[in-house]
Design an enzyme around this catalytic site. Structure first.
Site, mmCIF file in Angstrom:
data_model
loop_
_atom_site.group_PDB
_atom_site.id
_atom_site.type_symbol
_atom_site.label_atom_id
_atom_site.label_comp_id
_atom_site.label_asym_id
_atom_site.label_seq_id
_atom_site.Cartn_x
_atom_site.Cartn_y
_atom_site.Cartn_z
ATOM 1 N N LYS A 1 -7.856 -60.118 -36.353
ATOM 2 C CA LYS A 1 -8.716 -59.119 -37.016
ATOM 3 C C LYS A 1 -8.762 -57.751 -36.423
ATOM 4 O O LYS A 1 -8.938 -57.893 -35.302
ATOM 5 C CB LYS A 1 -9.909 -59.609 -37.384
ATOM 6 C CG LYS A 1 -9.945 -61.038 -37.857
ATOM 7 C CD LYS A 1 -11.076 -61.788 -38.198
ATOM 8 C CE LYS A 1 -11.027 -63.037 -38.436
ATOM 9 N NZ LYS A 1 -11.448 -63.825 -36.965
ATOM 10 N N TYR B 1 -12.915 -61.099 -30.155
ATOM 11 C CA TYR B 1 -13.323 -62.394 -29.742
ATOM 12 C C TYR B 1 -12.585 -62.269 -27.984
ATOM 13 O O TYR B 1 -13.008 -63.247 -27.058
ATOM 14 C CB TYR B 1 -12.612 -63.860 -30.018
ATOM 15 C CG TYR B 1 -12.973 -63.687 -31.769
ATOM 16 C CD1 TYR B 1 -13.929 -63.025 -32.061
ATOM 17 C CD2 TYR B 1 -12.096 -64.813 -32.304
ATOM 18 C CE1 TYR B 1 -14.407 -63.289 -33.468
ATOM 19 C CE2 TYR B 1 -12.670 -64.964 -33.785
ATOM 20 C CZ TYR B 1 -13.568 -64.345 -34.265
ATOM 21 O OH TYR B 1 -13.949 -64.440 -35.522
ATOM 22 N N ASP C 1 -7.331 -69.092 -35.765
ATOM 23 C CA ASP C 1 -7.843 -67.852 -36.081
ATOM 24 C C ASP C 1 -8.527 -67.135 -35.122
ATOM 25 O O ASP C 1 -9.547 -67.848 -34.340
ATOM 26 C CB ASP C 1 -9.208 -68.218 -37.150
ATOM 27 C CG ASP C 1 -9.768 -66.830 -37.701
ATOM 28 O OD1 ASP C 1 -9.241 -66.366 -38.783
ATOM 29 O OD2 ASP C 1 -10.830 -66.715 -37.143
ATOM 30 N N HIS D 1 -11.853 -56.804 -40.365
ATOM 31 C CA HIS D 1 -13.065 -57.912 -39.751
ATOM 32 C C HIS D 1 -14.291 -57.614 -40.350
ATOM 33 O O HIS D 1 -14.981 -58.452 -41.030
ATOM 34 C CB HIS D 1 -13.397 -57.540 -38.289
ATOM 35 C CG HIS D 1 -14.004 -59.031 -37.679
ATOM 36 N ND1 HIS D 1 -13.405 -59.319 -36.613
ATOM 37 C CD2 HIS D 1 -14.636 -59.797 -38.192
ATOM 38 C CE1 HIS D 1 -14.012 -60.404 -36.198
ATOM 39 N NE2 HIS D 1 -14.736 -60.943 -37.077
HETATM 40 N N1 LIG Z 1 -14.737 -63.186 -39.967
HETATM 41 C C1 LIG Z 1 -15.906 -63.383 -39.242
HETATM 42 O O1 LIG Z 1 -16.725 -62.495 -39.260
HETATM 43 C C2 LIG Z 1 -16.271 -64.587 -38.897
HETATM 44 C C3 LIG Z 1 -17.488 -64.959 -37.896
HETATM 45 C C4 LIG Z 1 -17.742 -66.022 -37.612
HETATM 46 C C5 LIG Z 1 -16.754 -66.843 -37.285
HETATM 47 N N2 LIG Z 1 -15.660 -66.577 -37.778
HETATM 48 C C6 LIG Z 1 -14.093 -67.606 -37.462
HETATM 49 O O2 LIG Z 1 -14.562 -68.720 -37.939
HETATM 50 C C7 LIG Z 1 -14.735 -69.662 -36.915
HETATM 51 C C8 LIG Z 1 -15.444 -70.831 -36.971
HETATM 52 O O3 LIG Z 1 -16.803 -70.499 -37.179
HETATM 53 P P1 LIG Z 1 -17.841 -70.701 -35.746
HETATM 54 O O4 LIG Z 1 -17.186 -70.845 -34.463
HETATM 55 O O5 LIG Z 1 -18.878 -69.644 -35.906
HETATM 56 O O6 LIG Z 1 -18.713 -71.987 -36.101
HETATM 57 P P2 LIG Z 1 -18.301 -73.452 -36.837
HETATM 58 O O7 LIG Z 1 -17.047 -73.754 -36.702
HETATM 59 O O8 LIG Z 1 -19.177 -73.422 -38.045
HETATM 60 O O9 LIG Z 1 -19.283 -74.484 -35.691
HETATM 61 C C9 LIG Z 1 -18.764 -74.341 -34.415
HETATM 62 C C10 LIG Z 1 -19.751 -75.521 -33.614
HETATM 63 O O10 LIG Z 1 -19.984 -76.544 -34.204
HETATM 64 C C11 LIG Z 1 -19.679 -77.633 -33.201
HETATM 65 N N3 LIG Z 1 -18.711 -78.682 -33.871
HETATM 66 C C12 LIG Z 1 -17.527 -78.264 -34.376
HETATM 67 N N4 LIG Z 1 -16.947 -79.631 -34.716
HETATM 68 C C13 LIG Z 1 -18.172 -80.422 -34.649
HETATM 69 C C14 LIG Z 1 -17.966 -81.894 -35.121
HETATM 70 N N5 LIG Z 1 -17.106 -82.473 -35.813
HETATM 71 N N6 LIG Z 1 -19.145 -82.651 -34.778
HETATM 72 C C15 LIG Z 1 -20.177 -81.977 -33.872
HETATM 73 N N7 LIG Z 1 -20.368 -80.720 -33.771
HETATM 74 C C16 LIG Z 1 -18.969 -79.818 -33.901
HETATM 75 C C17 LIG Z 1 -19.253 -76.841 -32.191
HETATM 76 O O11 LIG Z 1 -19.270 -77.432 -30.655
HETATM 77 P P3 LIG Z 1 -18.226 -78.055 -29.895
HETATM 78 O O12 LIG Z 1 -17.449 -76.990 -29.228
HETATM 79 O O13 LIG Z 1 -19.179 -78.639 -28.618
HETATM 80 O O14 LIG Z 1 -17.458 -79.215 -30.630
HETATM 81 C C18 LIG Z 1 -19.748 -75.439 -32.294
HETATM 82 O O15 LIG Z 1 -20.774 -75.479 -31.402
HETATM 83 C C19 LIG Z 1 -14.800 -69.024 -35.441
HETATM 84 O O16 LIG Z 1 -14.439 -69.696 -34.390
HETATM 85 C C20 LIG Z 1 -13.874 -67.879 -35.837
HETATM 86 O O17 LIG Z 1 -12.563 -68.108 -35.716
HETATM 87 C C21 LIG Z 1 -15.095 -65.626 -38.448
#
Ligand SMILES: NC(=O)c1ccc[n+]([C@@H]2O[C@H](COP(=O)([O-])OP(=O)(O)OC[C@H]3O[C@@H](n4cnc5c(N)ncnc54)[C@H](OP(=O)(O)O)[C@@H]3O)[C@@H](O)[C@H]2O)c1
Length: 280
Positions: free
Chosen positions: A73, A48, A43, A106
């Site tokens: 997106k 980004y 994704d 998005h």
């Molecule tokens: N459509 C939208 O508006 C929108 C908005 C936000 C996000 N997104 C998408 O959703 C994806 C995921 O969301 P996100 O990146 O915001 O946050 P997330 O996946 O909820 O959390 C990522 C955080 O959690 C940590 N983490 C991941 N796996 C872990 C584990 N097993 N144990 C401990 N810590 C862990 C990571 O640190 P480390 O890297 O140090 O492991 C990072 O700091 C994004 O990357 C993006 O592609 C879309």
């Protein structure tokens, strides 16, 4: 990897890899690691600023294009018919691909930012429908659409969105919107499934994780997929990338599902489709 069938007949993996903030070398390494650990859904988004790195990571992985599922997106400042076509081609070029598996709006146009937000979303969608008909996009969908944005889109759309990607994690899971999407045969995809790390301190989640001998992350992701919602966790650590895809050797029972359903708010981003660019 289990797959979900979309309303257009295409299939999407149930677990994918998020790339927000993974730029340049970090992005390339994250992608090659994720693919080597078994992820196929990646994704990304124009916003980004990592599409080039993602494209390089895919090439470096050596995996066939057809075995990878790419979502990107259209950023919310580029809504509209012509700009959608232009921005889509820019994403394709940056990713160095000749088609996209899933292209999402998005964020919707909204009343705060557009005189006629309904028309802006409709024009954007018409461009996406044309790109899909030309074979440049396999599936088209939306992100951060509330019910009102979807209902307005249905007035003119020829294609029902295949996906709505929304904020969905323990402590903030938009249950009514999820039920509405499901009733319209729109698959829900969870963004920030780990609330960007804010779930880890929760004692209920810690206790459930201990009981199943799993990590808090695995419990959260398992809870989401048991709601038939796609997950795209992001990590830069090879161990955590692997941990986050190993979700299929346990099942949360109904009582624990309910405990997690009923958690008070944790880690809500504050981002609202009707409010951008400000938070609530
Ligand atoms: N459509 C939208 O508006 C929108 C908005 C936000 C996000 N997104 C998408 O959703 C994806 C995921 O969301 P996100 O990146 O915001 O946050 P997330 O996946 O909820 O959390 C990522 C955080 O959690 C940590 N983490 C991941 N796996 C872990 C584990 N097993 N144990 C401990 N810590 C862990 C990571 O640190 P480390 O890297 O140090 O492991 C990072 O700091 C994004 O990357 C993006 O592609 C879309």
């Amino acid at each position: 990897m289990k797959k979900v069938i979309l309303n257009d007949g295409n299939k999407i993996p149930l677990v994918g890899f998020g790339t927000y903030k993974a730029k340049e070398q970090e992005g390339i390494e994250a992608i090659t690691t994720a693919i080597s650990k078994g992820y196929s859904l990646i994704d990304t988004a124009a916003k980004y600023e990592n599409e080039e790195a993602i494209g390089k990571g895919i090439k470096a992985s050596g995996v066939l294009r057809e075995e990878i599922y790419i979502t990107t997106k259209l950023w919310r400042e580029n809504l509209g018919f012509e700009s959608t076509k232009t921005e889509f081609e820019n994403s394709l070029r940056r990713l160095n691909l000749d088609y996209i598996d899933l292209y999402l709006i998005h964020w919707p146009a909204n009343a705060k930012n557009y005189d006629n937000w309904q028309k802006t979303n409709a024009d954007t969608w018409r461009a996406m429908e044309e790109l899909q008909a030309e074979g440049k996009i396999k599936s088209i969908g939306v992100s951060n659409f509330f019910r009102e944005h979807l209902e307005a889109l249905f007035e003119t759309a020829n294609v029902i969105p295949a996906i709505n990607q929304i904020e969905f994690h323990p402590g903030y899971w938009q249950q009514e919107l999820v039920e509405y999407c499901k009733s319209k045969n729109i698959v829900v995809e969870s963004w920030s499934p780990l609330a960007r790390g804010k779930v880890f301190g929760n004692e209920v989640l810690q206790a459930i994780a201990k009981k199943y001998n799993k990590s808090v992350s695995q419990v959260c992701l398992r809870w989401i997929i048991q709601h038939d919602v796609i997950v795209i966790p992001k990590s830069t650590s090879p161990n955590r990338i692997e941990e986050n895809i190993n979700l299929f050797d346990f099942e949360l029972n109904a009582v624990d599902m309910e405990y997690i359903n009923n958690l008070p708010e944790i880690g809500f981003s504050g981002e609202m489709p009707n409010n951008w660019p400000d938070k609530v």
